[in-house]
Scaffold this active site. Structure first.
Site, mmCIF file in Angstrom:
data_model
loop_
_atom_site.group_PDB
_atom_site.id
_atom_site.type_symbol
_atom_site.label_atom_id
_atom_site.label_comp_id
_atom_site.label_asym_id
_atom_site.label_seq_id
_atom_site.Cartn_x
_atom_site.Cartn_y
_atom_site.Cartn_z
ATOM 1 N N SER A 147 0.838 -1.191 0.000
ATOM 2 C CA SER A 147 0.000 0.000 0.000
ATOM 3 C C SER A 147 0.875 1.244 0.000
ATOM 4 O O SER A 147 1.975 1.243 0.563
ATOM 5 C CB SER A 147 -0.902 0.026 1.240
ATOM 6 O OG SER A 147 -1.604 1.258 1.339
ATOM 7 N N TYR A 164 -1.966 -0.816 10.154
ATOM 8 C CA TYR A 164 -2.046 -1.107 8.723
ATOM 9 C C TYR A 164 -0.840 -0.529 7.978
ATOM 10 O O TYR A 164 -0.188 -1.225 7.197
ATOM 11 C CB TYR A 164 -3.343 -0.534 8.159
ATOM 12 C CG TYR A 164 -3.510 -0.726 6.672
ATOM 13 C CD1 TYR A 164 -3.962 -1.936 6.160
ATOM 14 C CD2 TYR A 164 -3.228 0.306 5.786
ATOM 15 C CE1 TYR A 164 -4.119 -2.118 4.795
ATOM 16 C CE2 TYR A 164 -3.389 0.142 4.417
ATOM 17 C CZ TYR A 164 -3.829 -1.075 3.927
ATOM 18 O OH TYR A 164 -3.983 -1.243 2.571
#
Length: 256
Positions: A147, A164
């Site tokens: 990401s 995350y």
């Protein structure tokens, strides 16, 4: 030439988290270019619907499996079943992911551990299980989904999920390190780092911050499915046979 570079006929791809979102989009792209498809996730119903649709639409073989990627036992069972059903796995996409939005000072330890167990440990365990088979065959393409959140730090009002972000940065380095370790075995290991795409995981963030996200993006737009599919096809096929250990941001320039 184009077909030879991207043709996946005769290949089998295993896509984790392939029942919905970006994982399903990648599975569909591989099937369109000829690959047989195995999809797995904790929600096997979604995977079964995806597998049925792929078989009907593209005429390739597709199977669905239930698998929690944070469980080594379930991963072992899933890989064994896929090998029984398909005979081999040529392409692995580590797409299963988890997130948890919370201020750092209020983040529960259990939430932090859950995110890292799925995103980092799951990527390691699945790569290990499938990688052993690929090493025996002397060939394999592993694509990890990272990401842009693992490349740059977003302000809390845009993305407030430190577990995350940290996990995706770890996935990026894992990709580079594994590529170095397995290059001599004929394996390629790369990662895709998507920016903001509209998925189940990101819909709440985008709903609150779409205008700000688009404004801050150099290309002034969110991600589209075809952009991600194109990079995945590149990394899965012969077009990337001199590419390994790379993290490709698909983000409209937001990580610049």
């Amino acid at each position: 030439m184009e077909k030879a570079l991207f043709d996946l006929s005769g290949r089998t791809a295993l896509v984790t988290g392939g029942g919905s979102g970006l994982g399903r989009s990648i599975a569909e792209a591989f099937a369109e270019y000829g690959a047989d498809i195995a999809v797995c996730s904790r929600k096997v119903e979604n995977c079964q619907e995806t597998a049925d649709w792929i078989e009907k639409t593209y005429g390739v073989k597709a199977k669905a499996y239930s698998c929690d990627v944070s469980s080594e036992e379930q991963i072992t069972q899933t890989v064994e079943r896929a090998l029984q059903d398909f005979g081999k796995i040529d392409i692995l996409v580590n797409n299963s992911g988890a997130t948890w939005g919370e201020y750092v000072q209020d983040m529960p330890l259990a939430a932090w551990q859950k995110v890292l167990n799925v995103n980092v440990t799951g990527t390691f365990l699945m790569s290990k299980a499938v990688g052993n088979h690929m090493i025996e065959n002397g060939y394999g393409k592993i694509i990890n989904i990272g990401s842009v959140a693992g490349i740059r730090a977003e302000p809390p009002e845009v993305l407030n999920a430190i577990g995350y972000s940290t996990s995706k940065a770890a996935v990026h380095h894992f990709t580079k390190d594994l590529a170095r370790k397995w290059a001599g075995h004929g394996l390629y290991v790369n990662a895709i780092a998507p920016g903001f795409f509209e998925t189940k995981m990101t819909k709440h963030v985008i709903a609150r911050n779409a205008e700000k996200i688009v404004h801050n993006n150099p290309m002034k737009k969110l991600g589209d499915t075809k952009s991600l599919q194109g990079v995945a096809l590149f990394l899965a096929g012969a077009a990337s046979d001199y590419v390994t250990g790379q993290v490709i941001a698909v983000d409209g320039g937001s990580s610049l």
